[in-house]
Design a protein around this motif. Structure first.
Motif, mmCIF file in Angstrom:
data_model
loop_
_atom_site.group_PDB
_atom_site.id
_atom_site.type_symbol
_atom_site.label_atom_id
_atom_site.label_comp_id
_atom_site.label_asym_id
_atom_site.label_seq_id
_atom_site.Cartn_x
_atom_site.Cartn_y
_atom_site.Cartn_z
ATOM 1 N N LYS A 1047 0.814 -1.207 0.000
ATOM 2 C CA LYS A 1047 0.000 0.000 0.000
ATOM 3 C C LYS A 1047 0.847 1.257 0.000
ATOM 4 C CE LYS A 1047 -3.934 2.187 2.266
ATOM 5 N NZ LYS A 1047 -4.985 2.064 3.303
ATOM 6 N N TYR A 1048 1.928 1.275 0.768
ATOM 7 C CA TYR A 1048 2.739 2.471 0.915
ATOM 8 C C TYR A 1048 4.101 2.249 0.281
ATOM 9 C CZ TYR A 1048 -0.768 3.580 4.478
ATOM 10 O OH TYR A 1048 -1.943 3.813 5.146
ATOM 11 N N LYS A 1049 4.563 3.286 -0.432
ATOM 12 C CA LYS A 1049 5.905 3.286 -1.012
ATOM 13 C C LYS A 1049 6.627 4.513 -0.475
ATOM 14 C CE LYS A 1049 4.658 -0.141 -3.738
ATOM 15 N NZ LYS A 1049 5.125 -1.539 -3.494
ATOM 16 N N MET A 1050 7.787 4.303 0.200
ATOM 17 C CA MET A 1050 8.549 5.391 0.776
ATOM 18 C C MET A 1050 9.871 5.563 0.041
ATOM 19 S SD MET A 1050 6.671 3.758 3.232
ATOM 20 C CE MET A 1050 5.600 4.081 4.637
ATOM 21 N N ASN A 1051 10.355 6.831 0.077
ATOM 22 C CA ASN A 1051 11.651 7.109 -0.560
ATOM 23 C C ASN A 1051 12.239 8.367 0.072
ATOM 24 O OD1 ASN A 1051 13.805 6.903 -2.457
ATOM 25 N ND2 ASN A 1051 12.838 8.512 -3.669
ATOM 26 N N PHE A 1052 13.561 8.362 0.271
ATOM 27 C CA PHE A 1052 14.280 9.517 0.816
ATOM 28 C C PHE A 1052 15.522 9.740 -0.040
ATOM 29 C CE2 PHE A 1052 17.439 10.960 4.270
ATOM 30 C CZ PHE A 1052 17.263 12.289 3.906
ATOM 31 N N ASP A 1053 15.537 10.863 -0.770
ATOM 32 C CA ASP A 1053 16.684 11.242 -1.605
ATOM 33 C C ASP A 1053 17.619 12.100 -0.760
ATOM 34 O OD1 ASP A 1053 18.501 12.128 -3.483
ATOM 35 O OD2 ASP A 1053 16.985 12.406 -5.052
ATOM 36 N N THR A 1067 -9.084 5.269 0.023
ATOM 37 C CA THR A 1067 -10.325 4.628 0.450
ATOM 38 C C THR A 1067 -10.825 5.350 1.688
ATOM 39 O OG1 THR A 1067 -9.174 3.033 1.861
ATOM 40 C CG2 THR A 1067 -9.502 2.429 -0.470
ATOM 41 N N PRO A 1068 -12.070 5.129 2.079
ATOM 42 C CA PRO A 1068 -12.555 5.796 3.303
ATOM 43 C C PRO A 1068 -11.681 5.531 4.512
ATOM 44 C CG PRO A 1068 -14.395 4.880 2.085
ATOM 45 C CD PRO A 1068 -13.173 4.390 1.383
ATOM 46 N N ALA A 1069 -10.992 4.401 4.534
ATOM 47 C CA ALA A 1069 -10.143 4.087 5.683
ATOM 48 C C ALA A 1069 -8.892 4.939 5.725
ATOM 49 C CB ALA A 1069 -9.765 2.605 5.656
ATOM 50 N N ASP A 1070 -8.596 5.655 4.621
ATOM 51 C CA ASP A 1070 -7.369 6.452 4.560
ATOM 52 C C ASP A 1070 -7.582 7.878 5.051
ATOM 53 O OD1 ASP A 1070 -5.855 4.352 3.462
ATOM 54 O OD2 ASP A 1070 -6.690 4.775 1.469
ATOM 55 N N GLU A 1071 -8.785 8.214 5.579
ATOM 56 C CA GLU A 1071 -9.040 9.538 6.112
ATOM 57 C C GLU A 1071 -8.344 9.708 7.452
ATOM 58 O OE1 GLU A 1071 -12.838 12.525 7.027
ATOM 59 O OE2 GLU A 1071 -13.163 10.402 6.502
ATOM 60 N N GLY A 1072 -7.593 10.795 7.599
ATOM 61 C CA GLY A 1072 -6.897 11.022 8.852
ATOM 62 C C GLY A 1072 -5.757 12.000 8.684
ATOM 63 N N ASP A 1094 -14.210 17.582 4.290
ATOM 64 C CA ASP A 1094 -14.352 17.989 2.893
ATOM 65 C C ASP A 1094 -13.039 17.906 2.137
ATOM 66 O OD1 ASP A 1094 -16.997 18.469 3.397
ATOM 67 O OD2 ASP A 1094 -16.730 20.624 3.753
ATOM 68 N N VAL A 1095 -11.941 18.173 2.832
ATOM 69 C CA VAL A 1095 -10.646 18.102 2.146
ATOM 70 C C VAL A 1095 -10.380 16.689 1.670
ATOM 71 C CG1 VAL A 1095 -8.162 18.404 2.411
ATOM 72 C CG2 VAL A 1095 -9.744 20.023 3.499
ATOM 73 N N PHE A 1096 -10.639 15.707 2.542
ATOM 74 C CA PHE A 1096 -10.414 14.315 2.145
ATOM 75 C C PHE A 1096 -11.388 13.903 1.058
ATOM 76 C CE2 PHE A 1096 -11.410 9.797 2.578
ATOM 77 C CZ PHE A 1096 -10.151 9.254 2.385
ATOM 78 N N LYS A 1097 -12.673 14.305 1.180
ATOM 79 C CA LYS A 1097 -13.657 13.921 0.170
ATOM 80 C C LYS A 1097 -13.300 14.493 -1.204
ATOM 81 C CE LYS A 1097 -17.476 13.506 3.461
ATOM 82 N NZ LYS A 1097 -18.788 14.049 3.876
#
Length: 1423
Positions: A1047-1053, A1067-1072, A1094-1097
């Motif tokens: 689900k998550y891809k991280m990177n630090f240059d 998805t609705p579960a990603d609100e936060g 509203d920002v997430f929607k």
């Protein structure tokens, strides 16, 4: 002293006391008033001596010009001897002695008297010394004040006495005088008719003198040519002034000197009366055919008209003066100049110019004459060659040259035959057995001393052409012999010819010298050499030998007859082989040694056929002509010119536009058919042959161009010339690009310069011969400490434009300042409502240190100079800068300053005012990533010209590595595709469209790659500063740590400090709340992003939309949804752009749910689906739909054209119809007057309203309106003066409409049709249709005639004109009544009769039939 000053010097302040300051004057007056003793008189002196008063003495010594040169110390009287020494005469000394004795007797105490007198003398001497010292100090103070205030002394020139006009007799002397004041002393220049008088150019004629500010011009022995207007110009640093005087030289009426030129009749311009010359009734562009005779003529009106005055009339063809010959005859009849071209040939084609010169100037008129080929004697044969000339004539051969014809008869020309004919004979001899392709041929076998003429014929597979025009006669002899026949000396060249009286006998000549190959083709080789050095040899001739390279076998070429001249042409050489040549001298004593052989020469054409010309650009000119421009052939050698051909589109028939080669890259093709569409092509010509055709031009319709048919193809003049750097002998200039670049891109610039001496400019000189592409140039070979002016001309493929205005005067001196010079070439791009990008070029002069930054200044265009303000606080390192926070609609100007370690330099020239506004139709660069992950930048331009080009750049510079991107351009869209995206591609990418209204845009491609929306991912990122490689990052979601996974891809240059986390979707579960927690050693930091509510929607909605879009784009889909477009022809096109199409993809059109199956109106080109509705009506209203589908998916696009949608569409159609309407015009008809306009397309739904004096017209039987085809008309039957006024037709397009108006009034130009109708010739009435009359009776008919002017009346019988006689009497009385009388009719008078009336406004006729019958009794008697 003041009385001795000349009157013309009293105006100068340094000759009076006005220059003294008030303080000095005050001190002087106080000193004089307080002085006890004066030089002229005083109380003490009067008691001491009774001598008379003298004039006030002066202690200043002056010269003849009253200039102070020193001081004089006065001598004081101390005794009788001293007094006697001062006396000028014996009487004075006697009087002084007597006075002294009287004074001495008056004083009784001598000692006390002496002591008192001694004290008084000392006091007087002391006061005198003080007075002298004070005068000296005052004088020095005044001189110092004058030196310190030099400007107060300077004043402009002024004429105290002006020169006056004179009228003198011939051979007399005249002097013109003037007196001038001014400081500094003015410079005086005399002019005659605005030409500077140079006394050294005419020694003894003019004499110039200047003494005591009086200036004289003396003219010795005046003659008629000295009648002129003379001007004297005086100038100094404070100004300039001129005065004019006329000199008229008269001649005694009966005293005519035979050695003088013949008198000129009438006044000339030198009298102040100028001739005005007008050329009218001119000849136009003319077309002729070979063998015909053509006469060109113009009427010349010269005012004032003088008896026996004849102007100088000259005719030119292509700027070459024509002289009378058997081909050209000139004639002047007093008011008409004519040129007759007898037996036209193609050599006569060209631009003919008539030049009429008088003493007041000249007038010219020019027009082109085209000469077509005569009909070929054999069908399919080529045209005749032209311009046959003879070169290099000598005893043994003559080289004949010609030009190839434009018409080859449909087949390639195989070659040419050269014919010769001896002068005064008619026998023509063919010179070559096989045709030669090279347009140059040496003719041999000539008889020495005889004259010949030549002609050339072309041949192809169909046959032989007509012969060319014959050449000028030429004699077969050496140039030296030809000169000797003219005389032993040639005064026109200064050459002296010396011959040996007694040639040496029995001496074998030496070797020939300097043998060389002067010309080599595959048909012949020409050799030339110099005779041996020995003089006086008897009868020297030459043998020529050849040797094949690689062998030692020499073969004599001319075995039978030796060559008499030091030149020879060799034939029958094997093409491709190499030969060497040598020459031997011979005479009666024997054959000499051979010359040194030549280098090996390969037989073949050294001159190549030129390459095909480049791009051909046609431009509208007039109703029957087109201007054609083209790119010159590259690397062409000895180019003769170009042939242009034109063809009507679709005909495949090419016709020559010129039959004589033109040596320019621009030509006006005349004689075209109005309204037809043509394409053009060009060929280049040299002696080797004719090149291939250029690419065909774009089609162009033949009709008059905007602006009266005058093409504006050459650029306008540049402007804003400034100096960027100056050294001792050179200056670097810059200038601004012309506002109008012409019909093509600017190919270069030409710079001219001239020296300015004492404010007087000299002649212009070219600084560069070849055009320069940059707008900066270093002009070299200048002189230090001299003043110069410059001008610049721009050039494109259509020609060189007019020069700019002369620049300011610049001093050529080396710059030594420490700071840099001004930047240059400022350009404003990407202009928007609140921002723009400013580009510039760095200064040429760097100063003492390199430039390390730039500052940008700006101000409102109308603001004062104090409003300049800086844009950037820190110096910009790049040569571009984006200026933000502009006020919409405001105009700004900008300038740039460069800095180095020494400081900030001089600002650049300011830009032109730039309005901060986004122009309609402006597009931005859009980044796109296709399904394969290919990244591209796309730019579209709404308005482009045919010459527009897309120019891409990176960081506003040309691409340094073109392999990283690929550019694709189709129509008005362009894109660059990144071949292998990487860090090297990071930067600002910009695109500008040339020949547009500043269309440009840019896109910054950062290291984050592309926009996350296009990658269908959600990306969270930040950039950390000063974070070491050991730093740690924790990724937090709703206070819980997340880690790398599906689900998550991280990177630090670590290099850039960019931290990112990506997710495939939301998805609705990603609100936060999302947080990045940073730790680097003991330092910590945190950044959070709240996605709740509203920002997430909104973000989720956008993500879902992009996901759906991605799914949609996996199959066939619409890139641009269904819309409509109205063409200028008023056709409605429904269109949509589609993508990801395969061969089996179907596109189905629907209207109101029913499939449209018409194959004719559907089209698909370049990814665009189109449905064309040619003539839209109410039946075409409805709901339109397009469906794309294949096995990968389906996509739909709809367009509602019902009710309001259809109304808006028709309003746009009506707007096009209204804009296509022609100006309202008036014409007369049989019934009255018709007002009309044409539209490109008429629709039955179009609503128009006719107005009279701004009120709608109420139609009746007399006033009607209607439509015929594309003509909308208003008919006024039997108009009267009450119908005069303003008429208008109004088109209703739902947006305010468009109105066309015309004025019908007695004062206006449109009253003509009404006058024509009212004043044209008419037969008012009075004639019957049929007249039956008995034989022998008299017939008399009368009818009324009207018209102004009075019509001409003609009677006809059976369509043949009849005249008045005793039997038939015709009368026309009072200009109103026409009568027809037959005194005694008979059967022969039976027939149809007509009366025809005619004036300049029209013609009308009246018909009647006369039938004569015989009574029955008379008929019985005849039987």
């Amino acid at each position: 002293m003041p009385g001795s000053i000349p009157f013309y010097q009293k105006h100068h302040r340094h000759y009076d006391r006005d220059y003294r300051s008030r303080e000095t004057e005050s001190r002087l007056s106080q000193y004089q008033s307080s002085s006890r003793y004066t030089a002229g008189s005083g109380s003490f002196t009067s008691r001491l001596s009774p001598i008379p008063k003298r004039a006030k003495p002066t202690y200043l010594a002056v010269d003849k010009e009253n200039h102070i040169i020193g001081y004089v110390v006065p001598v004081f009287r101390s005794s009788q001897e001293f007094g006697a020494g001062l006396s000028d005469t014996e009487d004075v000394r006697a009087r002084d002695s007597a006075a002294y004795m009287a004074r001495r007797d008056l004083f009784t105490s001598g000692l006390e008297m002496e002591r008192s007198e001694l004290i008084s003398r000392r006091e007087a001497m002391r006061e005198s010394a003080n007075r002298i010292s004070m005068s000296k100090r005052l004088h020095e103070h005044g001189e110092h004040f004058k030196r310190m205030n030099e400007d107060s002394l300077m004043h402009p020139p002024k004429f105290v006495i002006k020169p006056r006009s004179h009228t003198v007799w011939e051979k007399q002397c005249v002097r013109l005088h003037c007196t001038v004041s001014g400081w500094p002393d003015p410079r005086v220049v005399w002019y005659k008719n605005n030409v500077v008088i140079n006394p050294y150019a005419s020694p003894g004629k003019y004499k110039l003198e200047s003494k005591y500010r009086m200036h004289t011009l003396e003219i010795n022995r005046c003659d008629f040519d000295d009648t002129a207007q003379y001007r004297v110009s005086v100038m100094n640093s404070s100004g300039e002034l001129s005065a004019i005087a006329s000199v008229v030289v008269k001649r005694f009426r009966d005293d005519v000197d035979e050695f003088l030129p013949s008198p000129r009749y009438g006044p000339v311009s030198e009298y102040g009366i100028k001739f005005k010359t007008n050329i009218v009734d001119t000849f136009g562009v003319s077309f002729g055919r070979e063998g015909e005779t053509m006469t060109l003529g113009c009427t010349v009106i010269i005012y004032p008209a003088l008896h026996r005055y004849e102007p100088d009339v000259q005719w030119y063809r292509d700027d070459v003066l024509l002289s009378p010959s058997k081909w050209h005859q000139m004639h002047w009849s007093g008011d008409r100049a004519m040129l007759t071209l007898a037996h036209l040939n193609k050599e006569d084609e060209g631009l003919y110019t008539l030049r009429v010169s008088t003493k007041s100037g000249y007038e010219t008129y020019s027009a082109y004459v085209f000469v077509r080929d005569a009909d070929a004697e054999v069908e399919g044969a080529p045209g005749a060659p032209l311009d046959v000339r003879c070169l290099d004539a000598n005893k043994d051969y003559i080289i004949v040259t010609w030009k190839q014809p434009a018409v080859d008869g449909g087949g390639s020309i195989l070659g040419y035959f050269v014919d010769r004919c001896e002068v005064e004979t008619t026998h023509w001899v063919q010179c070559n057995d096989t045709p030669v392709k090279f347009a140059r041929f040496p003719v041999t076998g000539l008889v020495e001393g005889r004259s010949y003429i030549f002609r050339v014929r072309a041949v192809n597979q169909s046959g032989m052409s007509r012969p060319s025009r014959v050449s000028e006669p030429v004699a077969a002899m050496d140039p030296a012999d030809r000169a000797r026949m003219r005389g032993t000396s040639a005064p026109w060249t200064g050459q002296i010819i010396v011959t040996e009286e007694e040639p040496a006998e029995g001496v074998v000549p030496g070797r020939p010298r300097e043998l060389m190959v002067t010309e080599a083709t595959k048909n012949y080789v020409v050799l030339s050499w110099k005779p041996p050095g020995e003089k006086g040899l008897e009868g020297v001739m030459y043998y020529v030998e050849k040797c094949v390279s690689g062998t030692d076998t020499w073969q004599r070429v001319n075995t039978e007859i030796p060559v008499k001249s030091p030149r020879f042409a060799l034939f029958d050489l094997a093409e491709g082989k190499s030969y060497s040549f040598r020459v031997r001298c011979c005479n009666a004593a024997g054959v000499g040694e051979p010359s040194d052989p030549t280098e090996a020469t390969t037989v073949g054409d050294k001159l190549d056929i030129p390459s095909a010309p480049g791009k051909v650009i046609p431009t509208r000119n007039t109703d029957t002509s087109v201007v054609v421009s083209w790119e010159a052939s590259r690397d062409a050698t000895d180019l003769v010119g170009y042939y242009i051909e034109g063809s009507v589109v679709g005909s495949d028939v090419w016709e020559p536009c010129n039959n004589k080669p033109v040596n320019v890259t621009r030509f006006i093709c005349h004689g075209l058919i109005t309204g037809e569409t043509y394409v053009f092509r060009v060929r280049a010509v040299n002696a080797a042959g004719i090149s291939q055709f250029s690419p065909e031009s774009e089609p162009v319709e033949v009709k008059a161009a905007i602006g009266g048919g005058i093409p504006h193809a050459s650029p306008a003049p540049p402007y804003g010339i400034t100096v960027l750097e100056c050294v001792r002998d050179s200056m670097v200039l810059s200038w601004k690009q012309p506002a109008f670049v012409g019909g093509a891109d600017i190919t270069g610039y030409f710079v001219d310069y001239r020296e300015v001496v004492d404010g007087v400019p000299g002649q212009w000189h070219e600084a560069n011969v070849r055009a320069i592409s940059e707008r900066a140039y270093r002009v070299c070979d200048l002189h230090e400490n001299k003043n110069y002016q410059f001008q610049v001309r721009a050039a494109n493929m259509a020609g060189v434009g007019i020069p700019s205005l002369p620049s300011e005067t610049f001093l050529c001196e080396e710059w030594t300042i420490a700071v840099p010079g001004p930047p240059h070439d400022l350009q404003a791009r990407e202009v928007r409502n609140d921002s723009l990008v400013l580009l510039w070029k760095p200064p040429v002069y760097q100063g003492r240190n390199p430039v390390n930054g730039f500052y940008v200044d700006m101000k409102e265009a109308e603001a004062p100079e104090e409003a300049w303000r800086g844009v950037n606080r820190d110096a910009a390192e790049k040569t571009f800068f984006k200026i933000k926070n502009l006020q919409e609609g405001e105009s700004y100007i900008f300038r740039v300053r460069a800095q180095n370690q020494a400081g900030v330099g001089k600002p650049s020239d300011v830009t032109e005012p730039v309005a901060a506004e986004t122009k309609p139709g402006t597009k931005e660069i859009v980044v796109d990533v296709d399904d394969d992950g290919v990244i591209s930048l796309n730019f579209e331009c709404g308005e482009m010209s045919p010459d527009s080009k897309f120019v891409w750049s990176k960081n506003y510079e040309d691409f340094s590595d073109t392999s990283r991107v690929t550019q694709e351009t189709k129509g008005n869209k362009s894109k660059i595709i990144f071949n292998d995206p990487g860090e090297e591609d990071i930067g600002i990418y910009s695109c500008i469209v040339t020949h547009s209204d500043g269309a440009s845009s840019s896109y910054t491609l950062s290291d984050e790659g592309c926009d996350s929306k296009l990658l269908k991912k959600v990306r969270f990122w930040l950039q950390a500063e000063n974070m070491s490689a050991n730093g740690k990052i924790d990724y937090i979601f709703n206070d819980n740590a997340v880690s790398q996974g599906e689900k998550y891809k991280m990177n630090f240059d670590k290099n850039t400090g960019v931290i990112e986390m990506t997710m495939d979707s939301l998805t609705p579960a990603d609100e936060g709340t999302y947080s990045f927690q940073l730790q680097d050693g003991k330092a910590t930091n945190q950044s959070s992003l709240v996605l709740i509510g509203d920002v997430f929607k909104q973000l989720q909605k956008e993500s879902e939309f992009q996901s759906k879009e991605w799914v949609r784009k996996q199959g066939p889909h619409f890139i641009e949804y269904l819309s409509y477009e109205v063409t200028p022809e008023c056709c409605v096109i429904l269109k949509c752009k589609v993508g990801n199409i395969k061969k089996d993809t179907s596109a189905i059109w629907y209207k109101d749910g029913h499939e449209i199956k018409s194959e004719q109106s559907l089209s698909f080109t370049e990814g665009v689906l189109k449905l064309e509705i040619a003539q839209i009506t109410k039946k075409d209203a409805g709901m339109y739909e397009v469906v794309l589908k294949d096995e990968r998916g389906k996509d739909t696009s709809k367009l509602n054209l019902t009710d309001q949608g259809f109304k808006e569409l028709m309003n746009e159609v009506f707007s096009f119809i209204a804009n296509s309407s022609t100006p309202l015009k008036i014409t007369s008809t049989d019934e009255g007057i018709r007002l009309y306009t044409f539209v490109s397309f008429y629709n039955d739904l179009l609503q128009v309203t006719w107005h009279y004096k701004d009120s709608p017209i109420a139609f009746s039987d007399r006033i009607k309106s209607g439509v015929v085809g594309e003509q909308l008309w208003l008919q006024i039957t039997e108009p009267t003066e009450k119908d005069m006024g303003k008429y208008a037709i109004e088109f209703n397009d739902g947006k305010g409409g468009l109105r066309r108006t015309v004025e019908l009034s007695g004062q206006g130009k449109h009253f003509g049709p009404l006058l024509i109708l009212l004043d044209r010739a008419r037969v008012a009435g009075g004639l019957p249709d049929v007249v039956t009359i008995q034989e022998g009776k008299a017939l008399n008919l009368t009818c009324n005639i009207s018209g102004n002017p009075v019509p001409e009346v003609t009677w006809l019988k059976n369509e043949k004109e009849i005249t008045s006689d005793e039997h038939c009497i015709l009368k026309f009385e009072s200009g109103k009544f026409a009568s027809f009388t037959i005194t005694g009719v008979n059967t022969s008078d039976t027939g149809k009769y007509s009366i025809l009336v005619k004036n300049k406004y029209g013609t009308e006729s009246g018909d009647f039939t006369v039938s004569v019958f015989i009574p029955e009794e008379a008929a019985g008697k005849k039987k």
